[in-house]
Design an enzyme around this catalytic site. Structure first.
Site, PDB file in Angstrom:
ATOM      1  CG  ASP A  36      -2.282   0.271   1.043  1.00 26.87           C
ATOM      2  OD1 ASP A  36      -2.629   0.679  -0.070  1.00 26.87           O
ATOM      3  OD2 ASP A  36      -3.073   0.076   1.965  1.00 26.87           O
ATOM      4  N   GLY A  39       0.134   5.348  -4.528  1.00 25.73           N
ATOM      5  CA  GLY A  39      -0.443   6.615  -5.004  1.00 25.73           C
ATOM      6  C   GLY A  39       0.000   7.780  -4.134  1.00 25.73           C
ATOM      7  NE  ARG A  49      -4.089   6.689  -7.715  1.00 27.07           N
ATOM      8  CZ  ARG A  49      -4.108   6.272  -6.451  1.00 27.07           C
ATOM      9  NH1 ARG A  49      -3.877   7.132  -5.481  1.00 27.07           N
ATOM     10  NH2 ARG A  49      -4.305   5.010  -6.146  1.00 27.07           N
ATOM     11  CG  HIS A  53       0.561   2.042  -9.377  1.00 28.04           C
ATOM     12  ND1 HIS A  53       0.236   1.735  -8.085  1.00 28.04           N
ATOM     13  CD2 HIS A  53      -0.508   2.711  -9.882  1.00 28.04           C
ATOM     14  CE1 HIS A  53      -0.984   2.170  -7.817  1.00 28.04           C
ATOM     15  NE2 HIS A  53      -1.459   2.779  -8.890  1.00 28.04           N
ATOM     16  CG  LEU A 147      10.201 -16.888  -3.210  1.00 32.37           C
ATOM     17  CD1 LEU A 147       9.868 -16.903  -1.713  1.00 32.37           C
ATOM     18  CD2 LEU A 147      10.760 -15.530  -3.616  1.00 32.37           C
ATOM     19  CD  GLU A 223       2.492 -13.150  15.703  1.00 27.88           C
ATOM     20  OE1 GLU A 223       2.376 -14.023  16.571  1.00 27.88           O
ATOM     21  OE2 GLU A 223       2.210 -11.935  15.893  1.00 27.88           O
TER      22      GLU A 223
HETATM   23  C1  LIG Z   1      -2.194  -6.218 -12.131  1.00 26.55           C
HETATM   24  C2  LIG Z   1      -1.882  -5.390 -10.973  1.00 26.55           C
HETATM   25  C3  LIG Z   1      -0.425  -5.313 -10.614  1.00 26.55           C
HETATM   26  C4  LIG Z   1       0.026  -4.152  -9.970  1.00 26.55           C
HETATM   27  C5  LIG Z   1       1.352  -4.041  -9.640  1.00 26.55           C
HETATM   28  N1  LIG Z   1       1.792  -2.923  -8.963  1.00 26.55           N
HETATM   29  C6  LIG Z   1       0.832  -2.014  -8.327  1.00 26.55           C
HETATM   30  C7  LIG Z   1       0.546  -2.455  -6.955  1.00 26.55           C
HETATM   31  C8  LIG Z   1       1.632  -2.374  -5.958  1.00 26.55           C
HETATM   32  C9  LIG Z   1       2.986  -2.010  -6.345  1.00 26.55           C
HETATM   33  C10 LIG Z   1       3.650  -2.882  -7.367  1.00 26.55           C
HETATM   34  C11 LIG Z   1       3.181  -2.547  -8.748  1.00 26.55           C
HETATM   35  N2  LIG Z   1       2.190  -5.082  -9.963  1.00 26.55           N
HETATM   36  N3  LIG Z   1       3.519  -5.240  -9.735  1.00 26.55           N
HETATM   37  C12 LIG Z   1       3.866  -6.454 -10.188  1.00 26.55           C
HETATM   38  C13 LIG Z   1       2.753  -7.091 -10.714  1.00 26.55           C
HETATM   39  C14 LIG Z   1       2.692  -8.450 -11.256  1.00 26.55           C
HETATM   40  C15 LIG Z   1       1.501  -9.176 -11.172  1.00 26.55           C
HETATM   41  C16 LIG Z   1       1.471 -10.478 -11.635  1.00 26.55           C
HETATM   42  C17 LIG Z   1       2.616 -11.041 -12.142  1.00 26.55           C
HETATM   43  F1  LIG Z   1       2.595 -12.337 -12.566  1.00 26.55           F
HETATM   44  C18 LIG Z   1       3.804 -10.322 -12.231  1.00 26.55           C
HETATM   45  C19 LIG Z   1       3.840  -9.030 -11.774  1.00 26.55           C
HETATM   46  C20 LIG Z   1       1.684  -6.206 -10.567  1.00 26.55           C
HETATM   47  N4  LIG Z   1       0.398  -6.346 -10.909  1.00 26.55           N
END
Ligand SMILES: CCc1cc(N2CCCCCC2)n2ncc(-c3ccc(F)cc3)c2n1
Length: 256
Positions: A36, A39, A49, A53, A147, A223
């Site tokens: 979290d 943004g 924003r 990300h 992992l 936890e």
């Molecule tokens: C589809 C939403 C989303 C948002 C997002 N953010 C936004 C949220 C938090 C910060 C990180 C960047 N990330 N970062 C990696 C992935 C990701 C998802 C699946 C995968 F197999 C490989 C990578 C990702 N997917």
């Protein structure tokens, strides 16, 4: 890494590195993170924003590598909830491109580091390009045994539980399951995380103190460690602090 550092600590008592009292013996097997504050991180810097990300993806890279070195078995990252579809279309469209963008860069390294990519959530109603990217990563890492990197993607815990109940009812009505056999363990097998142990430790960044419809059943005995730090600012030291606190709690409660 830890054992080496532990030896170093014995020889240099003044070692002030944060590895102090991080025990290699009690690393949480499954760590879940609600990432979290992306943004807010951008807004604080007068950036859009989506810049938060993008920076948040760089932090994932670091924490995945560190988790692998520490010997964490499963790292679950809450990337997109079923509620996130309510965000502005431009932001959702950007987010849906991130798996492809992340994997185009990281998949070779993940394969090399023996990481298994997994997704928990409703993959069916993701855009084709998102689904294709994650399915390629799942396929190309399925023979690894290191992992487990589990992305919670288009995931919502309450709908997961409701779907699990519907499946139980179907099996009971179909004679595949007796009501008397329904318990924590058999119900867990009806959830999307059936093949995973429950999280030992949940980390949530940015100061929010809620679960936000995340793994409500699975986190029953986990936890929780909350930090004000925004996800893009989260570092290995913060990650270590969460594990250190987890280990201290284990020592205290383990004794009773
Ligand atoms: C589809 C939403 C989303 C948002 C997002 N953010 C936004 C949220 C938090 C910060 C990180 C960047 N990330 N970062 C990696 C992935 C990701 C998802 C699946 C995968 F197999 C490989 C990578 C990702 N997917």
């Amino acid at each position: 890494m830890l054992n080496k550092l532990k030896k170093q600590k014995k020889s240099t008592q003044s070692d002030t590195h944060s590895y102090q009292d991080l025990s290699a013996e009690n690393i949480p097997k499954h760590i879940a993170i609600i990432m979290d504050g992306n943004g807010r991180w951008a807004k604080k810097r007068g950036l859009p924003r989506v810049a938060g990300h993008r920076e948040g993806m760089n932090v994932i890279r670091k924490i995945v590598r560190y988790s692998n070195r520490l010997g964490v078995n499963i790292l679950t990252l809450y990337a997109f909830s079923t509620e996130n579809w309510k965000r502005p279309k431009t932001e959702v469209d950007f987010l849906m491109r991130l798996p492809e963008r992340f994997l185009n860069v990281e998949l070779p390294t993940l394969i090399e580091e023996n990481v298994v990519v997994r997704v928990t959530g409703e993959k069916e109603n993701l855009p084709q390009y998102t689904k294709r990217a994650v399915e390629k990563a799942i396929e190309e890492t399925k023979h690894n045994d290191g992992l487990v990197l589990n992305f919670a993607l288009n995931y919502g815990s309450r709908s997961e539980i409701i779907d699990g109940i519907k499946s139980v009812i179907k099996d009971v009505e179909g004679g595949k399951m007796a009501v008397e056999d329904l318990n924590d363990s058999t119900f867990s097998s009806y959830l999307m995380t059936a093949d995973l142990d429950d999280p030992d430790l949940l980390i949530r960044t940015s100061g929010e103190l809620r679960l936000s419809n995340f793994m409500l059943w699975q986190l029953a005995y986990s936890e929780f460690w909350f930090t004000e730090v925004l996800w893009p600012d989260f570092t290995e030291e913060h990650f270590e602090e969460a594990i250190r606190v987890y280990q201290k709690r284990q020592r205290r409660y383990g004794g009773v």
